[in-house]
Design an enzyme around this catalytic site. Structure first.
Site, PDB file in Angstrom:
ATOM      1  N   CYS A 125     -12.288   0.694 -15.992  1.00 50.14           N
ATOM      2  CA  CYS A 125     -12.840   2.050 -15.873  1.00 50.14           C
ATOM      3  C   CYS A 125     -11.688   3.034 -15.642  1.00 50.14           C
ATOM      4  O   CYS A 125     -11.652   3.763 -14.662  1.00 50.14           O
ATOM      5  CB  CYS A 125     -13.841   2.091 -14.723  1.00 50.14           C
ATOM      6  SG  CYS A 125     -14.887   3.567 -14.697  1.00 50.14           S
TER       7      CYS A 125
ATOM      8  N   TYR B 259      -7.316   6.534   3.208  1.00 48.60           N
ATOM      9  CA  TYR B 259      -7.360   5.435   2.252  1.00 48.60           C
ATOM     10  C   TYR B 259      -6.568   4.225   2.746  1.00 48.60           C
ATOM     11  O   TYR B 259      -7.062   3.091   2.776  1.00 48.60           O
ATOM     12  CB  TYR B 259      -6.832   5.852   0.865  1.00 48.60           C
ATOM     13  CG  TYR B 259      -6.426   4.628   0.093  1.00 48.60           C
ATOM     14  CD1 TYR B 259      -7.402   3.794  -0.446  1.00 48.60           C
ATOM     15  CD2 TYR B 259      -5.092   4.232   0.025  1.00 48.60           C
ATOM     16  CE1 TYR B 259      -7.054   2.603  -1.079  1.00 48.60           C
ATOM     17  CE2 TYR B 259      -4.742   3.050  -0.604  1.00 48.60           C
ATOM     18  CZ  TYR B 259      -5.718   2.246  -1.151  1.00 48.60           C
ATOM     19  OH  TYR B 259      -5.369   1.073  -1.746  1.00 48.60           O
TER      20      TYR B 259
ATOM     21  N   CYS C 264     -24.376   1.751 -15.584  1.00 51.14           N
ATOM     22  CA  CYS C 264     -23.567   2.954 -15.414  1.00 51.14           C
ATOM     23  C   CYS C 264     -24.312   4.212 -15.844  1.00 51.14           C
ATOM     24  O   CYS C 264     -24.749   4.337 -16.996  1.00 51.14           O
ATOM     25  CB  CYS C 264     -22.280   2.810 -16.220  1.00 51.14           C
ATOM     26  SG  CYS C 264     -21.183   4.244 -16.103  1.00 51.14           S
TER      27      CYS C 264
ATOM     28  N   ASP D  54      -9.982   5.049  -3.024  1.00 50.80           N
ATOM     29  CA  ASP D  54      -8.784   5.504  -3.717  1.00 50.80           C
ATOM     30  C   ASP D  54      -9.237   6.156  -5.022  1.00 50.80           C
ATOM     31  O   ASP D  54     -10.430   6.242  -5.307  1.00 50.80           O
ATOM     32  CB  ASP D  54      -7.835   4.330  -3.986  1.00 50.80           C
ATOM     33  CG  ASP D  54      -8.312   3.498  -5.150  1.00 50.80           C
ATOM     34  OD1 ASP D  54      -9.542   3.339  -5.286  1.00 50.80           O
ATOM     35  OD2 ASP D  54      -7.489   3.026  -5.942  1.00 50.80           O
TER      36      ASP D  54
ATOM     37  N   CYS E 135     -16.738  -3.674 -19.800  1.00 54.70           N
ATOM     38  CA  CYS E 135     -17.182  -3.432 -18.424  1.00 54.70           C
ATOM     39  C   CYS E 135     -18.380  -4.301 -18.061  1.00 54.70           C
ATOM     40  O   CYS E 135     -19.388  -4.313 -18.773  1.00 54.70           O
ATOM     41  CB  CYS E 135     -17.531  -1.959 -18.229  1.00 54.70           C
ATOM     42  SG  CYS E 135     -18.050  -1.596 -16.535  1.00 54.70           S
TER      43      CYS E 135
ATOM     44  N   CYS F  58     -15.268   0.593 -21.823  1.00 55.02           N
ATOM     45  CA  CYS F  58     -16.666   0.336 -21.461  1.00 55.02           C
ATOM     46  C   CYS F  58     -17.214  -0.930 -22.128  1.00 55.02           C
ATOM     47  O   CYS F  58     -18.125  -1.570 -21.606  1.00 55.02           O
ATOM     48  CB  CYS F  58     -17.533   1.542 -21.807  1.00 55.02           C
ATOM     49  SG  CYS F  58     -17.032   3.048 -20.929  1.00 55.02           S
TER      50      CYS F  58
ATOM     51  N   GLU G 186       0.823  -1.214   0.000  1.00 54.68           N
ATOM     52  CA  GLU G 186       0.000   0.000   0.000  1.00 54.68           C
ATOM     53  C   GLU G 186       0.858   1.266   0.000  1.00 54.68           C
ATOM     54  O   GLU G 186       0.556   2.230  -0.685  1.00 54.68           O
ATOM     55  CB  GLU G 186      -0.962   0.003   1.186  1.00 54.68           C
ATOM     56  CG  GLU G 186      -2.080  -1.018   1.076  1.00 54.68           C
ATOM     57  CD  GLU G 186      -2.915  -0.859  -0.195  1.00 54.68           C
ATOM     58  OE1 GLU G 186      -2.977   0.259  -0.738  1.00 54.68           O
ATOM     59  OE2 GLU G 186      -3.492  -1.846  -0.655  1.00 54.68           O
TER      60      GLU G 186
END
Length: 310
Positions: free
Chosen positions: A211, A138, A227, A156, A221, A218, A55
């Site tokens: 995305c 986060y 969406c 995030d 997706c 898309c 992280e």
DNA sequence: AAAGCGTGGAG
DNA sequence: TCTCCAAGCTT
């Protein structure tokens, strides 16, 4: 007793933030189970420390560049205690060219705090995690979620972009997390901790590989039908101009050049060697060097020689 | 609370 | 080429 009315707060309504919330979560999670990249910090044998290291490294640095440094790091420092036992400068050196070397410094400081305040065990609560240097909203949620399967919103830049498009119908999220982001993420958060943790990983993954900011795929997706941004014809970004970060000729670049010299040399470096690393602006060079010392990244040995801090 | 903080790859 | 931006945090 009208429990329903007594527990309801004034700003809650019966209108959900997003009609397709549960479908969105289900669709993204199902896609994730099939398509997730095999990343080392996601493997079952990844320790909380390994998750924490990943992280820190992933804050503003792409996965492909993190991978090799991550592997070497954990090989050398398999526990927080191992890292805490070495000088900060070694962490900065091992950080290599990941960028933002203060993250290495803070990871070292966080390891030290884990050692001293948490018995060497990476804490599992959101609050304890957030208390660590370099761990903010986060990262605290991410570690709690990925290392301990806790239930937290994890916002995030990927997740905020996914929610911005899917829920709000806006191409790009705000520059930083907003109360609106938190409200939407909270509304979508699955009840069971394990489900919430999986959703966190899945929504991040969707933002990272489908995305995306620049050229969203898309067609690939799994939730394009849900969406809002797609449904409204993908309206182009219409907010205030987003400030691009300049770099060439900045203090940051100067700091980077100076630190690179120290990183690539074991022991100390004479001042002239640093001076040679940035000759275009003497005032700027001196300011950059002073700031590195001030930040605790660099040590002045006598007035003539410099080294990574320890 | 806006600005500072590295670096490299993709479009 | 050049612009954008990548699992943010801190002050």
């Amino acid at each position: 007793m009208a429990e329903r009315t007594t527990t309801r707060t004034i700003d809650q309504t019966d209108t959900p933030v997003f009609e397709h919330g549960s479908e969105l979560v289900a669709g993204v999670v199902e896609w994730y189970r099939a398509e997730a990249r095999d990343l080392p910090w996601r493997r079952p044998d990844a320790t909380p420390w390994a998750v924490m290291v990943s992280e820190f490294m992933l804050q503003q640095t792409p996965v492909v560049r993190v991978l090799p440094v991550y592997e070497a790091w954990l090989e050398r420092w398999p526990t927080p205690a191992a890292l805490a036992a070495e000088p900060v400068g070694e962490a900065v050196r091992a950080w290599g060219r990941l960028g933002y070397p203060r993250r290495a410094q803070r990871l070292h400081a966080a390891a030290t705090a884990v050692e001293e305040e948490f018995d060497g065990v990476v804490p599992s609560t959101y609050e304890d995690l957030w208390s660590l240097p370099g761990v903010g909203e986060y990262t605290a949620g991410a570690i709690a979620s990925f290392a301990y399967q806790k239930r937290h919103i994890v916002l995030d830049t990927n997740v905020r972009r996914v929610l911005s498009r899917a829920v709000s119908g806006v191409e790009y999220p705000a520059p930083a997390t907003t109360p609106g982001d938190r409200r939407i993420a909270t509304a979508l958060l699955p009840e069971a901790a394990a489900d919430a943790a999986e959703w966190a990983a899945a929504s991040m993954e969707l933002g990272a590989v489908v995305c995306t900011a620049r050229a969203p795929r898309c067609d690939d997706c799994p939730v394009a039908e849900l969406c809002t941004w797609v449904a409204t014809g993908k309206p182009p970004y219409d907010g205030p101009p987003r400030r691009g970060q300049t770099y060439e000729g900045t203090d940051r670049q100067a700091r980077g050049r100076l630190l690179a010299v120290l990183r690539d040399t074991h022991g100390s470096v004479p001042r002239e060697e640093l001076e040679a690393a940035w000759t275009r602006d003497v005032v700027q060079r001196e300011r950059a060097l002073a700031s590195l010392v001030d930040d605790g990244l660099v040590m002045v040995l006598d007035g003539e020689r410099y080294a990574l801090a320890h």
